[in-house]
Design an enzyme around this catalytic site. Structure first.
Site, short mmCIF file in Angstrom:
data_model
loop_
_atom_site.label_atom_id
_atom_site.label_comp_id
_atom_site.label_asym_id
_atom_site.label_seq_id
_atom_site.Cartn_x
_atom_site.Cartn_y
_atom_site.Cartn_z
N ASP A 74 5.00 14.48 -12.76
CA ASP A 74 5.26 13.30 -11.93
C ASP A 74 6.74 12.95 -12.05
OD1 ASP A 74 4.74 10.88 -10.43
OD2 ASP A 74 4.85 9.79 -12.32
N SER A 75 7.18 12.05 -11.18
CA SER A 75 8.56 11.57 -11.25
C SER A 75 8.81 10.77 -12.52
CB SER A 75 8.84 10.69 -10.04
OG SER A 75 7.92 9.61 -10.02
N CYS B 187 0.30 6.05 -4.14
CA CYS B 187 1.37 6.10 -5.15
C CYS B 187 0.72 6.07 -6.53
CB CYS B 187 2.29 4.89 -4.96
SG CYS B 187 3.53 4.72 -6.26
N THR B 188 1.30 6.84 -7.44
CA THR B 188 0.73 6.93 -8.79
C THR B 188 0.53 5.58 -9.47
OG1 THR B 188 3.02 7.20 -9.49
CG2 THR B 188 1.65 9.19 -9.42
N HIS B 189 1.39 4.61 -9.16
CA HIS B 189 1.35 3.33 -9.86
C HIS B 189 0.26 2.39 -9.35
CE1 HIS B 189 5.19 4.85 -11.06
NE2 HIS B 189 5.59 3.73 -11.64
N GLU C 206 5.47 -1.30 -13.53
CA GLU C 206 6.23 -0.86 -14.70
C GLU C 206 6.59 -2.03 -15.62
OE1 GLU C 206 9.44 1.74 -13.61
OE2 GLU C 206 8.03 3.26 -12.92
N CYS D 179 2.40 13.33 -8.51
CA CYS D 179 3.26 12.36 -7.82
C CYS D 179 3.04 12.46 -6.32
CB CYS D 179 4.71 12.71 -8.17
SG CYS D 179 5.94 11.73 -7.32
N ASN D 180 2.78 11.33 -5.68
CA ASN D 180 2.57 11.34 -4.23
C ASN D 180 3.82 11.78 -3.48
OD1 ASN D 180 -0.13 9.76 -3.21
ND2 ASN D 180 0.46 9.21 -5.28
N THR D 181 4.98 11.30 -3.95
CA THR D 181 6.22 11.63 -3.26
C THR D 181 6.49 13.13 -3.35
OG1 THR D 181 7.04 9.42 -3.81
CG2 THR D 181 8.66 11.02 -3.08
N TYR E 223 11.42 8.91 -7.52
CA TYR E 223 11.58 9.90 -6.45
C TYR E 223 11.43 9.23 -5.08
CZ TYR E 223 10.95 14.07 -9.52
OH TYR E 223 11.08 15.07 -10.46
N GLY E 224 10.80 8.06 -5.09
CA GLY E 224 10.40 7.42 -3.82
C GLY E 224 11.53 7.09 -2.88
N1 DGL Z 1 5.32 8.78 -8.68
C1 DGL Z 1 5.80 8.19 -7.44
C2 DGL Z 1 4.74 8.38 -6.36
O1 DGL Z 1 3.57 8.56 -6.62
C3 DGL Z 1 6.09 6.71 -7.60
C4 DGL Z 1 7.35 6.40 -8.36
C5 DGL Z 1 8.58 7.03 -7.75
O2 DGL Z 1 9.07 6.54 -6.71
O3 DGL Z 1 9.07 7.98 -8.32
O4 DGL Z 1 5.07 8.37 -5.21
#
Ligand code: DGL
Length: 266
Positions: free
Chosen positions: A10-11, A184-186, A152, A73-75, A42-43
């Protein structure tokens, strides 16, 4: 072969929501998690940059003998998945978008919403994939980057999170949804608050669970599911930059204390 670890990346530490679901549903599997905390988020980054980071991390995980890769990570799933599949054709690589799209295309009717980072939203990945499978769906999406910081900073279940959810979702586009994708992971950390916002009338999709189930079917398909070695399952957690804050946040996302090891890739 089957007791080699799964590589998850993940990012940052958000993808630990996916790692936790994998630990829960595939308790015999070992994994190596890599969170790119040096380059997070990464977003807001470009496609090229996310592809470069994702390739470097995948190379590292494969050097650690991983038998499959999960892009948690979705991004990175939106921007780098195709590139990774081309670059590493011999290893099963799964992303977090496809299992959700498959589930939603099968279950949803009427209007579906997606919330995600800016990069994921701009990529249009969820909308395009959903409409390709079910053209009659109405699909709305919005970038909700503030929710990343709120998660976070551990401000979930507070007036701050409730205010942000309302600010993003209390509008015509996001009203009367049959289903909302947390892209998104969060965002699984906001699941119950968002369910309350919709008074239980909108299904809020839990993607880590869907990803864990999909991973299992891919491991079975490739005959690399580890069914025998429960007591030997082991977990390693790497981050590209270790700080106290990341250790604290990691606990919230994984649901238990973990030790992060710093590993700089570039
Ligand atoms: N892990 C990123 C996602 O799922 C979220 C945090 C980021 O922007 O890196 O898109």
């Amino acid at each position: 072969m089957t007791n080699r670890p799964i590589g998850i990346f993940d990012s940052g530490v958000g993808g630990l929501t996916v790692a936790a679901a994998i630990k829960k549903h595939l308790p015999d599997e070992s994994f190596i998690y890599f969170g790119d905390t040096r380059h997070t988020p990464y977003g807001d980054k470009s496609r090229d940059t996310v592809q470069t980071y994702s390739r470097e991390i995948t190379e590292f995980l494969l050097s650690q003998d991983c038998k499959a890769i999960v892009i948690a990570c979705n991004t990175a799933s939106a921007l780098a998945y195709q590139k990774l599949v081309k670059k590493f054709p011999d290893v099963p690589i799964i992303n977090v978008v496809d299992p959700v799209v498959n589930y939603v295309a099968e279950h949803a009717k009427g209007k579906v919403g997606i919330i995600a980072t800016r990069a994921t939203t701009q990529s249009g990945i969820y909308k395009k994939s959903l409409l390709a499978k079910k053209p009659k769906l109405q699909v709305v999406s919005a970038a909700t980057p503030l929710l990343v910081g709120i998660a976070e900073e551990d401000f979930t279940h507070t007036d701050i999170s409730r205010g942000a959810i309302k600010a993003y979702l209390n509008n015509d586009d996001f009203s009367k949804l049959s289903l909302l994708i947390l892209g998104c992971t969060h965002f699984p950390l906001f699941q119950t608050e968002i369910e309350s916002f919709y008074e239980g009338k909108t299904e809020v999709v839990d993607s880590p669970e869907l990803v864990a189930h999909h991973l299992k079917s891919v491991l079975v398909e490739h005959k690399i599911l580890n069914e025998k070695e429960r007591e030997k399952a082991s977990y390693r957690f790497y981050v590209s930059e270790k700080t106290k804050a990341f250790s604290r946040i990691a606990r919230n996302f994984f649901g238990e204390n973990i030790t992060l090891t710093e590993k700089v890739l570039s």
